[in-house]
Design a protein around this motif. Structure first.
Motif, mmCIF file in Angstrom:
data_model
loop_
_atom_site.group_PDB
_atom_site.id
_atom_site.type_symbol
_atom_site.label_atom_id
_atom_site.label_comp_id
_atom_site.label_asym_id
_atom_site.label_seq_id
_atom_site.Cartn_x
_atom_site.Cartn_y
_atom_site.Cartn_z
ATOM 1 N N GLU A 1 46.433 35.330 26.421
ATOM 2 C CA GLU A 1 45.371 34.069 26.133
ATOM 3 C C GLU A 1 44.122 34.705 27.311
ATOM 4 O O GLU A 1 42.984 34.278 26.726
ATOM 5 C CB GLU A 1 45.834 32.929 26.927
ATOM 6 N N LYS A 2 44.270 35.255 28.198
ATOM 7 C CA LYS A 2 43.226 35.923 28.941
ATOM 8 C C LYS A 2 42.218 36.985 28.301
ATOM 9 O O LYS A 2 41.270 37.052 28.278
ATOM 10 C CB LYS A 2 43.601 36.377 30.579
ATOM 11 N N PHE A 3 42.944 37.782 27.642
ATOM 12 C CA PHE A 3 42.537 38.751 26.788
ATOM 13 C C PHE A 3 41.533 38.089 25.601
ATOM 14 O O PHE A 3 40.402 38.602 25.321
ATOM 15 C CB PHE A 3 43.358 39.759 26.099
ATOM 16 N N GLN A 4 42.126 37.202 25.166
ATOM 17 C CA GLN A 4 41.475 36.447 23.869
ATOM 18 C C GLN A 4 40.340 35.862 24.530
ATOM 19 O O GLN A 4 39.278 35.659 23.778
ATOM 20 C CB GLN A 4 42.414 35.462 23.156
ATOM 21 N N GLU A 5 40.063 35.076 25.595
ATOM 22 C CA GLU A 5 39.167 34.480 26.341
ATOM 23 C C GLU A 5 37.931 35.420 26.583
ATOM 24 O O GLU A 5 36.818 34.923 26.446
ATOM 25 C CB GLU A 5 39.617 33.644 27.726
ATOM 26 N N ILE A 6 38.465 36.802 26.926
ATOM 27 C CA ILE A 6 37.382 37.425 27.378
ATOM 28 C C ILE A 6 36.682 37.939 26.098
ATOM 29 O O ILE A 6 35.462 38.093 25.975
ATOM 30 C CB ILE A 6 38.177 39.049 27.615
ATOM 31 N N ILE A 7 37.529 38.325 24.860
ATOM 32 C CA ILE A 7 36.838 38.635 23.612
ATOM 33 C C ILE A 7 35.819 37.383 23.057
ATOM 34 O O ILE A 7 34.826 37.687 22.536
ATOM 35 C CB ILE A 7 37.959 38.789 22.408
ATOM 36 N N LYS A 8 36.397 36.180 23.314
ATOM 37 C CA LYS A 8 35.525 34.948 22.866
ATOM 38 C C LYS A 8 34.310 34.835 23.524
ATOM 39 O O LYS A 8 33.303 34.724 23.074
ATOM 40 C CB LYS A 8 36.412 33.905 22.675
ATOM 41 N N ASN A 9 34.491 34.816 24.964
ATOM 42 C CA ASN A 9 33.271 34.342 25.692
ATOM 43 C C ASN A 9 32.473 35.417 26.294
ATOM 44 O O ASN A 9 31.088 35.283 26.725
ATOM 45 C CB ASN A 9 33.759 33.802 27.226
ATOM 46 N N ASP A 10 32.910 36.894 26.167
ATOM 47 C CA ASP A 10 32.068 37.939 26.627
ATOM 48 C C ASP A 10 32.128 39.149 25.722
ATOM 49 O O ASP A 10 32.671 40.063 26.258
ATOM 50 C CB ASP A 10 32.590 38.258 27.967
ATOM 51 N N PRO A 11 31.877 39.090 24.471
ATOM 52 C CA PRO A 11 31.985 40.024 23.586
ATOM 53 C C PRO A 11 31.309 41.570 23.855
ATOM 54 O O PRO A 11 31.552 42.201 23.344
ATOM 55 C CB PRO A 11 31.238 39.303 21.984
ATOM 56 N N ASP A 12 30.445 41.172 24.856
ATOM 57 C CA ASP A 12 29.453 42.394 25.098
ATOM 58 C C ASP A 12 30.037 43.130 26.292
ATOM 59 O O ASP A 12 29.623 44.282 26.960
ATOM 60 C CB ASP A 12 28.123 42.035 25.438
ATOM 61 N N PHE A 13 31.243 42.730 27.013
ATOM 62 C CA PHE A 13 32.021 43.181 28.103
ATOM 63 C C PHE A 13 32.680 44.533 27.659
ATOM 64 O O PHE A 13 32.913 44.739 26.608
ATOM 65 C CB PHE A 13 33.180 42.324 28.511
ATOM 66 N N GLU A 14 32.207 45.506 28.333
ATOM 67 C CA GLU A 14 32.660 46.891 28.283
ATOM 68 C C GLU A 14 34.236 47.099 28.067
ATOM 69 O O GLU A 14 34.504 47.860 27.349
ATOM 70 C CB GLU A 14 32.361 48.019 29.474
ATOM 71 N N LEU A 15 35.020 46.300 28.347
ATOM 72 C CA LEU A 15 36.410 46.257 28.237
ATOM 73 C C LEU A 15 36.969 45.377 27.132
ATOM 74 O O LEU A 15 38.374 45.418 26.913
ATOM 75 C CB LEU A 15 37.138 46.017 29.512
ATOM 76 N N VAL A 16 35.746 45.072 26.283
ATOM 77 C CA VAL A 16 36.552 44.323 25.066
ATOM 78 C C VAL A 16 37.569 45.055 24.162
ATOM 79 O O VAL A 16 38.470 44.601 23.716
ATOM 80 C CB VAL A 16 35.246 43.654 24.295
ATOM 81 N N PRO A 17 37.207 46.438 23.888
ATOM 82 C CA PRO A 17 37.921 47.143 23.034
ATOM 83 C C PRO A 17 39.479 47.143 23.567
ATOM 84 O O PRO A 17 40.509 47.262 22.821
ATOM 85 C CB PRO A 17 37.247 48.577 23.222
ATOM 86 N N ASN A 18 39.480 47.319 24.870
ATOM 87 C CA ASN A 18 40.641 47.539 25.669
ATOM 88 C C ASN A 18 41.659 46.073 25.320
ATOM 89 O O ASN A 18 42.887 46.287 25.344
ATOM 90 C CB ASN A 18 40.732 47.953 27.039
ATOM 91 N N ALA A 19 40.864 45.096 25.448
ATOM 92 C CA ALA A 19 41.466 43.717 25.257
ATOM 93 C C ALA A 19 42.313 43.516 23.928
ATOM 94 O O ALA A 19 43.321 43.218 23.823
ATOM 95 C CB ALA A 19 40.402 42.739 25.505
ATOM 96 N N TYR A 20 41.500 44.066 22.969
ATOM 97 C CA TYR A 20 42.009 44.020 21.548
ATOM 98 C C TYR A 20 43.680 44.963 21.738
ATOM 99 O O TYR A 20 44.362 44.554 21.201
ATOM 100 C CB TYR A 20 41.070 44.598 20.668
ATOM 101 N N PHE A 21 43.340 45.938 22.146
ATOM 102 C CA PHE A 21 44.535 46.991 22.327
ATOM 103 C C PHE A 21 45.483 46.277 23.014
ATOM 104 O O PHE A 21 46.909 46.161 22.595
ATOM 105 C CB PHE A 21 44.216 48.104 22.882
ATOM 106 N N TRP A 22 45.272 45.505 24.197
ATOM 107 C CA TRP A 22 46.472 45.003 25.040
ATOM 108 C C TRP A 22 46.725 43.815 24.323
ATOM 109 O O TRP A 22 48.072 43.688 24.683
ATOM 110 C CB TRP A 22 45.843 44.631 26.400
ATOM 111 N N ILE A 23 46.300 43.062 23.425
ATOM 112 C CA ILE A 23 46.638 41.925 22.629
ATOM 113 C C ILE A 23 47.980 42.513 21.976
ATOM 114 O O ILE A 23 49.056 41.790 21.710
ATOM 115 C CB ILE A 23 45.912 41.261 21.919
#
Length: 286
Positions: free
Chosen positions: A161-183
């Protein structure tokens, strides 16, 4: 030769002196002998020139024979190269056909999983239940670190849920690709292997050159192996080797292929080893 002619002249002179021939006849004979001498010299010269020409022709003939033999050898070698090239071309075309066939089977399998899971809970892009409005958005880096703490404590749902929140609210965050992987990793940790496969595939489509791409593709194969789909798992592991041949994941994939082939030949089950991910402080994003 000249000595012989001199002797002949001397002989004829003696004959003339003794009255056997007339003076006119003697002069005619001398003239004829002189002509014979000239003709003989010219003949010898022609014979010498002819011999030289024969020697040259013989040399040219030997050279021509050698050239022809060389040409025949070159033609034979060329024919061998053409045959070898045709053989390599055939092998390449066969390999390309087999790879395309295997990748099509993999894509069909993934599409089947997507169709199966979409009605109930589509991964990554699924709609979350409405949440009470938040006063402020959390810092994405803090949220990312908290998600990894959840993973360490095996609280995979909270981490996802935290990773999905990052992707949704901060799409320009540098670790968004990592968030997709960790999902995908959270689904794998929950043994929801079908969801994990689709999540890894989503990550690979978005970031095929990311440094985590080899690991995502390897874990996709591991997920298929957990689902007892050895055939598709083998295709995925072959894809790891083909796309990332120099990676450590390619070495692991090769080992898994050997295990799969061995289990298929012996009829024994091949149990994949569990992989663990270590966090190396804050030196490098995970």
């Amino acid at each position: 030769m000249r000595k012989r002619i001199s002797l002949v002249f001397a002989g004829f002179a003696s004959i003339a002196l003794f009255g056997c021939v007339t003076t006119g006849e003697f002069d005619q004979m001398k003239s004829d002998i002189a002509k014979l001498y000239v003709e003989n010299s010219e003949l010898r010269k022609e014979i010498s020139e002819l011999k030289t020409r024969v020697d040259n022709i013989s040399s040219d003939l030997n050279t021509t024979v050698a050239l022809k033999e060389g040409q025949l050898t070159l033609i034979t070698q060329t024919q061998d190269y053409v045959k070898e090239l045709q053989l390599l071309k055939g092998k390449f075309e066969e390999s390309s056909y087999n790879n395309e066939k295997r990748f099509k089977e993999l894509n069909d399998k993934i599409t089947e999983l997507q169709a199966k899971l979409t009605p109930s809970a589509p991964p990554v892009e699924k709609q979350e239940p409405a949440q009470p409005p938040k006063e402020t958005l959390k810092d994405p880096k803090q949220l990312y670190d908290d998600a990894h703490i959840d993973i360490k404590n095996k609280n995979f749902t909270s981490a996802r849920e935290k990773f999905q929140e990052i992707i949704k609210n901060d799409p320009d965050f540098e670790l968004v690709p990592n968030a997709y992987f960790w999902i995908g990793e959270t689904y794998y940790g929950e043994k929801k292997y079908e969801d994990a496969i689709l999540s890894y595939e989503e990550f690979l489509k978005r970031y095929p050159k990311h440094d985590k791409a080899p690991g995502a593709l390897l874990k996709e194969g591991m997920a298929f192996l957990e689902l007892k789909d050895k055939k598709t798992a083998k295709v995925v592991f072959e894809r790891v080797i083909e796309k990332y041949p120099q990676s450590k994941e390619a070495t692991i994939a090769q080992q898994k292929i050997v295990e799969i082939l061995k289990s298929m030949n012996t009829g024994t089950k091949s149990t994949p080893k569990k992989t663990t991910t270590k966090k190396k402080g804050n030196e490098r994003p995970i």
